[in-house]
Design a protein around this motif. Sequence first.
Motif, PDB file in Angstrom:
ATOM      1  N   ARG A 295     -43.857  14.096 -36.117  1.00  0.00           N
ATOM      2  CA  ARG A 295     -42.663  14.398 -35.327  1.00  0.00           C
ATOM      3  C   ARG A 295     -42.246  13.213 -34.457  1.00  0.00           C
ATOM      4  N   LEU A 296     -43.149  12.282 -34.261  1.00  0.00           N
ATOM      5  CA  LEU A 296     -42.814  11.097 -33.468  1.00  0.00           C
ATOM      6  C   LEU A 296     -41.713  10.259 -34.110  1.00  0.00           C
ATOM      7  N   ARG A 297     -41.443  10.495 -35.396  1.00  0.00           N
ATOM      8  CA  ARG A 297     -40.388   9.707 -36.033  1.00  0.00           C
ATOM      9  C   ARG A 297     -39.034   9.952 -35.368  1.00  0.00           C
ATOM     10  N   HIS A 298     -38.840  11.140 -34.798  1.00  0.00           N
ATOM     11  CA  HIS A 298     -37.591  11.413 -34.087  1.00  0.00           C
ATOM     12  C   HIS A 298     -37.517  10.593 -32.802  1.00  0.00           C
ATOM     13  N   VAL A 299     -38.627  10.514 -32.099  1.00  0.00           N
ATOM     14  CA  VAL A 299     -38.680   9.754 -30.849  1.00  0.00           C
ATOM     15  C   VAL A 299     -38.474   8.271 -31.135  1.00  0.00           C
ATOM     16  N   ALA A 300     -39.147   7.771 -32.159  1.00  0.00           N
ATOM     17  CA  ALA A 300     -39.023   6.357 -32.519  1.00  0.00           C
ATOM     18  C   ALA A 300     -37.585   6.030 -32.917  1.00  0.00           C
ATOM     19  N   ARG A 301     -36.980   6.900 -33.689  1.00  0.00           N
ATOM     20  CA  ARG A 301     -35.608   6.652 -34.149  1.00  0.00           C
ATOM     21  C   ARG A 301     -34.645   6.580 -32.965  1.00  0.00           C
ATOM     22  N   ILE A 302     -34.799   7.492 -32.011  1.00  0.00           N
ATOM     23  CA  ILE A 302     -33.943   7.459 -30.831  1.00  0.00           C
ATOM     24  C   ILE A 302     -34.190   6.171 -30.051  1.00  0.00           C
ATOM     25  N   GLY A 303     -35.453   5.794 -29.915  1.00  0.00           N
ATOM     26  CA  GLY A 303     -35.768   4.573 -29.180  1.00  0.00           C
ATOM     27  C   GLY A 303     -35.118   3.349 -29.777  1.00  0.00           C
ATOM     28  N   VAL A 304     -35.107   3.269 -31.099  1.00  0.00           N
ATOM     29  CA  VAL A 304     -34.476   2.136 -31.773  1.00  0.00           C
ATOM     30  C   VAL A 304     -32.960   2.185 -31.593  1.00  0.00           C
ATOM     31  N   ARG A 305     -32.375   3.359 -31.799  1.00  0.00           N
ATOM     32  CA  ARG A 305     -30.922   3.483 -31.728  1.00  0.00           C
ATOM     33  C   ARG A 305     -30.396   3.307 -30.297  1.00  0.00           C
ATOM     34  N   ALA A 306     -31.253   3.538 -29.315  1.00  0.00           N
ATOM     35  CA  ALA A 306     -30.836   3.408 -27.913  1.00  0.00           C
ATOM     36  C   ALA A 306     -31.021   1.991 -27.378  1.00  0.00           C
ATOM     37  N   ARG A 307     -31.293   1.044 -28.260  1.00  0.00           N
ATOM     38  CA  ARG A 307     -31.535  -0.329 -27.799  1.00  0.00           C
ATOM     39  C   ARG A 307     -30.397  -0.847 -26.922  1.00  0.00           C
ATOM     40  N   ASP A 308     -29.177  -0.768 -27.402  1.00  0.00           N
ATOM     41  CA  ASP A 308     -28.049  -1.322 -26.656  1.00  0.00           C
ATOM     42  C   ASP A 308     -27.783  -0.554 -25.372  1.00  0.00           C
ATOM     43  N   TYR A 309     -28.102   0.743 -25.371  1.00  0.00           N
ATOM     44  CA  TYR A 309     -27.906   1.544 -24.166  1.00  0.00           C
ATOM     45  C   TYR A 309     -28.804   1.055 -23.037  1.00  0.00           C
ATOM     46  N   ALA A 310     -30.009   0.620 -23.385  1.00  0.00           N
ATOM     47  CA  ALA A 310     -30.931   0.114 -22.362  1.00  0.00           C
ATOM     48  C   ALA A 310     -30.345  -1.106 -21.659  1.00  0.00           C
ATOM     49  N   TYR A 311     -29.632  -1.933 -22.393  1.00  0.00           N
ATOM     50  CA  TYR A 311     -28.964  -3.088 -21.790  1.00  0.00           C
ATOM     51  C   TYR A 311     -27.763  -2.626 -20.958  1.00  0.00           C
ATOM     52  N   LEU A 312     -26.991  -1.684 -21.498  1.00  0.00           N
ATOM     53  CA  LEU A 312     -25.777  -1.215 -20.843  1.00  0.00           C
ATOM     54  C   LEU A 312     -26.062  -0.679 -19.451  1.00  0.00           C
ATOM     55  N   VAL A 313     -27.089   0.181 -19.317  1.00  0.00           N
ATOM     56  CA  VAL A 313     -27.344   0.806 -18.018  1.00  0.00           C
ATOM     57  C   VAL A 313     -27.901  -0.188 -17.006  1.00  0.00           C
ATOM     58  N   ARG A 314     -28.276  -1.359 -17.476  1.00  0.00           N
ATOM     59  CA  ARG A 314     -28.739  -2.417 -16.569  1.00  0.00           C
ATOM     60  C   ARG A 314     -27.682  -3.491 -16.351  1.00  0.00           C
ATOM     61  N   GLY A 315     -26.503  -3.285 -16.928  1.00  0.00           N
ATOM     62  CA  GLY A 315     -25.430  -4.250 -16.776  1.00  0.00           C
ATOM     63  C   GLY A 315     -25.694  -5.555 -17.498  1.00  0.00           C
ATOM     64  N   LEU A 316     -26.448  -5.493 -18.587  1.00  0.00           N
ATOM     65  CA  LEU A 316     -26.815  -6.695 -19.332  1.00  0.00           C
ATOM     66  C   LEU A 316     -26.126  -6.699 -20.695  1.00  0.00           C
ATOM     67  N   PRO A 317     -25.805  -7.867 -21.219  1.00  0.00           N
ATOM     68  CA  PRO A 317     -25.224  -7.930 -22.560  1.00  0.00           C
ATOM     69  C   PRO A 317     -26.295  -7.668 -23.618  1.00  0.00           C
ATOM     70  N   ALA A 318     -25.958  -6.829 -24.586  1.00  0.00           N
ATOM     71  CA  ALA A 318     -26.903  -6.518 -25.653  1.00  0.00           C
ATOM     72  C   ALA A 318     -26.880  -7.613 -26.713  1.00  0.00           C
ATOM     73  N   PRO A 319     -28.001  -7.866 -27.371  1.00  0.00           N
ATOM     74  CA  PRO A 319     -28.018  -8.848 -28.467  1.00  0.00           C
ATOM     75  C   PRO A 319     -27.019  -8.449 -29.552  1.00  0.00           C
ATOM     76  N   GLU A 320     -26.426  -9.422 -30.180  1.00  0.00           N
ATOM     77  CA  GLU A 320     -25.417  -9.145 -31.198  1.00  0.00           C
ATOM     78  C   GLU A 320     -26.031  -8.676 -32.508  1.00  0.00           C
ATOM     79  N   ARG A 321     -27.209  -9.121 -32.821  1.00  0.00           N
ATOM     80  CA  ARG A 321     -27.823  -8.793 -34.106  1.00  0.00           C
ATOM     81  C   ARG A 321     -28.880  -7.702 -33.966  1.00  0.00           C
ATOM     82  N   GLU A 322     -29.042  -6.958 -35.059  1.00  0.00           N
ATOM     83  CA  GLU A 322     -30.076  -5.927 -35.095  1.00  0.00           C
ATOM     84  C   GLU A 322     -31.459  -6.565 -35.120  1.00  0.00           C
ATOM     85  N   PHE A 323     -32.442  -5.802 -34.641  1.00  0.00           N
ATOM     86  CA  PHE A 323     -33.838  -6.214 -34.736  1.00  0.00           C
ATOM     87  C   PHE A 323     -34.476  -5.506 -35.939  1.00  0.00           C
TER      88      PHE A 323
END
Length: 267
Positions: free
Chosen positions: A161-189
């Motif tokens: 079931r952790l695959r759901h948590v991992a998937r959200i964590g990956v997809r929320a990458r840019d959000y982590a930058y947004l809420v800190r006022g930081l520019p997100a990387p342009e390319r996927e990891f």
Amino acid sequence: MPEPSVDTVFGDLQQEGEELDALVSSAAPSDWARPTPAPGWTVAHQIAHLEWTDRAALLSLTDQEGFAAHVQDALAVPESFVDEGAAAGAKLPPAELLQRWRDGRLALTRACRQAPPGERFPWYGPPMKALSMASARLMETWAHGQDVADALNVRRQPTARLRHVARIGVRARDYAYLVRGLPAPEREFRVELTAPDGADTWTYGPPEADQRVTGPALDFCLLVTQRAHRADLAVRAEGHDADRWLDIAQAFAGPPGAGREALGGPR
């Protein structure tokens, strides 16, 4: 990694709730007052928060005007509304709080199944489809369940079931930058995680990416839910941008969390 089916998401959400339910049901009433790793929160606070957030999700799915009013109330006290909701529920007798949480889980799952598949519903972060809402509730249930398990000195067995948590964590990458006022990387990891069974690898992002994250899925999930400090986990980054992300990653909506202090080595 392919998106999970509707039946898989709803089934896994139910199982995640039932696993935590079994853990707290077997605890003595006095154990509900045990402190958890979240400062000021007991076991009762953790379950109360899940019950409170499940009700908010149900409101989003069934009464969007009501949810909008709820959000306005939250914005009036942005620094305390989550704690206030947990504190109010934690005052209830454990048996009553547990039943409220059970009833809310059942109602929310039913509402998710009945929601139009393509419709997006409001949330504290970006609007979500019902399927994503269910995945987010699973993530929160698992994360707060980790706090409960730590308080009760129980070591949980990680599941697929952790695959759901991992998937959200990956997809929320840019959000982590947004809420800190930081520019997100342009390319996927590229993210490569060893599944709990040790046999599978969960992969996200282009295989040729020069920015990479690798490690056990459990450790990655603990990292993105901020249930453990990066220094205590076997998650590794290749590349400056990937390394920076691991310092700020979060799978949950809302402002950046304080995270957890380092314990001094891998869990």
